[in-house]
Write a protein that holds these residues in place. Structure first.
Motif, PDB file in Angstrom:
ATOM      1  N   ASP A   1      23.623  23.798  32.917  1.00  0.00           N
ATOM      2  CA  ASP A   1      24.431  24.844  33.414  1.00  0.00           C
ATOM      3  C   ASP A   1      24.312  26.082  32.822  1.00  0.00           C
ATOM      4  O   ASP A   1      24.167  27.277  33.559  1.00  0.00           O
ATOM      5  CB  ASP A   1      25.579  24.368  34.129  1.00  0.00           C
ATOM      6  N   TRP A   2      24.689  26.053  31.706  1.00  0.00           N
ATOM      7  CA  TRP A   2      24.615  27.112  30.979  1.00  0.00           C
ATOM      8  C   TRP A   2      23.386  28.032  30.667  1.00  0.00           C
ATOM      9  O   TRP A   2      23.310  29.087  30.813  1.00  0.00           O
ATOM     10  CB  TRP A   2      25.132  26.609  29.514  1.00  0.00           C
ATOM     11  N   LEU A   3      22.314  27.108  30.567  1.00  0.00           N
ATOM     12  CA  LEU A   3      20.922  27.771  30.798  1.00  0.00           C
ATOM     13  C   LEU A   3      20.619  28.529  31.867  1.00  0.00           C
ATOM     14  O   LEU A   3      20.114  29.655  32.058  1.00  0.00           O
ATOM     15  CB  LEU A   3      19.884  26.890  30.301  1.00  0.00           C
ATOM     16  N   LYS A   4      21.187  27.895  32.989  1.00  0.00           N
ATOM     17  CA  LYS A   4      20.814  28.337  34.478  1.00  0.00           C
ATOM     18  C   LYS A   4      21.465  29.617  34.517  1.00  0.00           C
ATOM     19  O   LYS A   4      21.128  30.716  35.063  1.00  0.00           O
ATOM     20  CB  LYS A   4      21.216  27.404  35.452  1.00  0.00           C
ATOM     21  N   ASN A   5      22.874  29.653  34.094  1.00  0.00           N
ATOM     22  CA  ASN A   5      23.725  30.984  34.208  1.00  0.00           C
ATOM     23  C   ASN A   5      23.070  32.126  33.277  1.00  0.00           C
ATOM     24  O   ASN A   5      23.081  33.137  33.676  1.00  0.00           O
ATOM     25  CB  ASN A   5      25.042  30.701  33.652  1.00  0.00           C
ATOM     26  N   LEU A   6      22.668  31.824  32.129  1.00  0.00           N
ATOM     27  CA  LEU A   6      21.993  32.580  31.303  1.00  0.00           C
ATOM     28  C   LEU A   6      20.682  33.260  31.848  1.00  0.00           C
ATOM     29  O   LEU A   6      20.454  34.509  31.862  1.00  0.00           O
ATOM     30  CB  LEU A   6      21.511  32.048  29.889  1.00  0.00           C
ATOM     31  N   ALA A   7      19.973  32.393  32.513  1.00  0.00           N
ATOM     32  CA  ALA A   7      18.729  32.843  33.322  1.00  0.00           C
ATOM     33  C   ALA A   7      18.962  33.756  34.238  1.00  0.00           C
ATOM     34  O   ALA A   7      18.396  34.907  34.364  1.00  0.00           O
ATOM     35  CB  ALA A   7      18.144  31.798  33.788  1.00  0.00           C
ATOM     36  N   LYS A   8      19.812  33.267  35.153  1.00  0.00           N
ATOM     37  CA  LYS A   8      20.462  34.297  36.283  1.00  0.00           C
ATOM     38  C   LYS A   8      20.859  35.623  35.871  1.00  0.00           C
ATOM     39  O   LYS A   8      20.453  36.711  36.440  1.00  0.00           O
ATOM     40  CB  LYS A   8      21.444  33.446  37.144  1.00  0.00           C
ATOM     41  N   ASN A   9      21.889  35.634  34.822  1.00  0.00           N
ATOM     42  CA  ASN A   9      22.394  36.722  34.467  1.00  0.00           C
ATOM     43  C   ASN A   9      21.361  37.765  33.465  1.00  0.00           C
ATOM     44  O   ASN A   9      21.298  38.995  33.831  1.00  0.00           O
ATOM     45  CB  ASN A   9      23.653  36.615  33.507  1.00  0.00           C
ATOM     46  N   VAL A  10      20.364  37.083  33.131  1.00  0.00           N
ATOM     47  CA  VAL A  10      19.307  38.063  32.229  1.00  0.00           C
ATOM     48  C   VAL A  10      18.463  38.699  33.429  1.00  0.00           C
ATOM     49  O   VAL A  10      18.266  39.939  33.318  1.00  0.00           O
ATOM     50  CB  VAL A  10      18.445  37.279  31.225  1.00  0.00           C
ATOM     51  N   LYS A  11      18.237  37.969  34.480  1.00  0.00           N
ATOM     52  CA  LYS A  11      17.372  38.476  35.438  1.00  0.00           C
ATOM     53  C   LYS A  11      18.014  39.641  36.138  1.00  0.00           C
ATOM     54  O   LYS A  11      17.455  40.502  36.614  1.00  0.00           O
ATOM     55  CB  LYS A  11      16.890  37.437  36.312  1.00  0.00           C
ATOM     56  N   LYS A  12      19.284  39.340  36.553  1.00  0.00           N
ATOM     57  CA  LYS A  12      19.986  40.248  37.470  1.00  0.00           C
ATOM     58  C   LYS A  12      20.053  41.421  36.772  1.00  0.00           C
ATOM     59  O   LYS A  12      20.035  42.620  37.365  1.00  0.00           O
ATOM     60  CB  LYS A  12      21.312  39.586  37.552  1.00  0.00           C
ATOM     61  N   ARG A  13      20.641  41.543  35.326  1.00  0.00           N
ATOM     62  CA  ARG A  13      20.978  42.653  34.552  1.00  0.00           C
ATOM     63  C   ARG A  13      19.637  43.465  34.462  1.00  0.00           C
ATOM     64  O   ARG A  13      19.730  44.632  34.208  1.00  0.00           O
ATOM     65  CB  ARG A  13      21.598  42.451  33.195  1.00  0.00           C
ATOM     66  N   ARG A  14      18.426  42.621  34.152  1.00  0.00           N
ATOM     67  CA  ARG A  14      17.121  43.315  33.782  1.00  0.00           C
ATOM     68  C   ARG A  14      16.888  44.256  35.244  1.00  0.00           C
ATOM     69  O   ARG A  14      16.457  45.332  35.262  1.00  0.00           O
ATOM     70  CB  ARG A  14      16.082  42.344  33.600  1.00  0.00           C
TER      71      ARG A  14
END
Length: 72
Positions: free
Chosen positions: A19-32
């Protein structure tokens, strides 16, 4: 004067690694995308490889280091 005892804070947020990795992935992509950056641009700015950025955004990186997270 207050006479009751205050219990120390003992709660922690527990999150599964996936879940932590999925949140990281989502946030990195969103911010990018919010900053109109390509993965290549983010890789250059953060001094990470394009492959690392891609793996992070796809939740395929197992153990990102603190240095990697800080670079983002």
């Amino acid at each position: 004067m207050c006479t009751h005892k205050v219990k120390p804070y003992r709660y922690a947020i527990i999150m599964k690694k996936s879940d932590w990795l999925k949140n990281l992935a989502k946030n990195v992509k969103k911010r990018r995308k919010e900053q109109s950056l390509s993965q290549q641009s983010l890789a250059e700015i953060s001094r990470l490889s394009l492959a690392t950025i891609t793996r992070i955004e796809q939740s395929k990186i197992e153990n990102p280091t603190l240095d990697t997270i800080e670079a983002l």
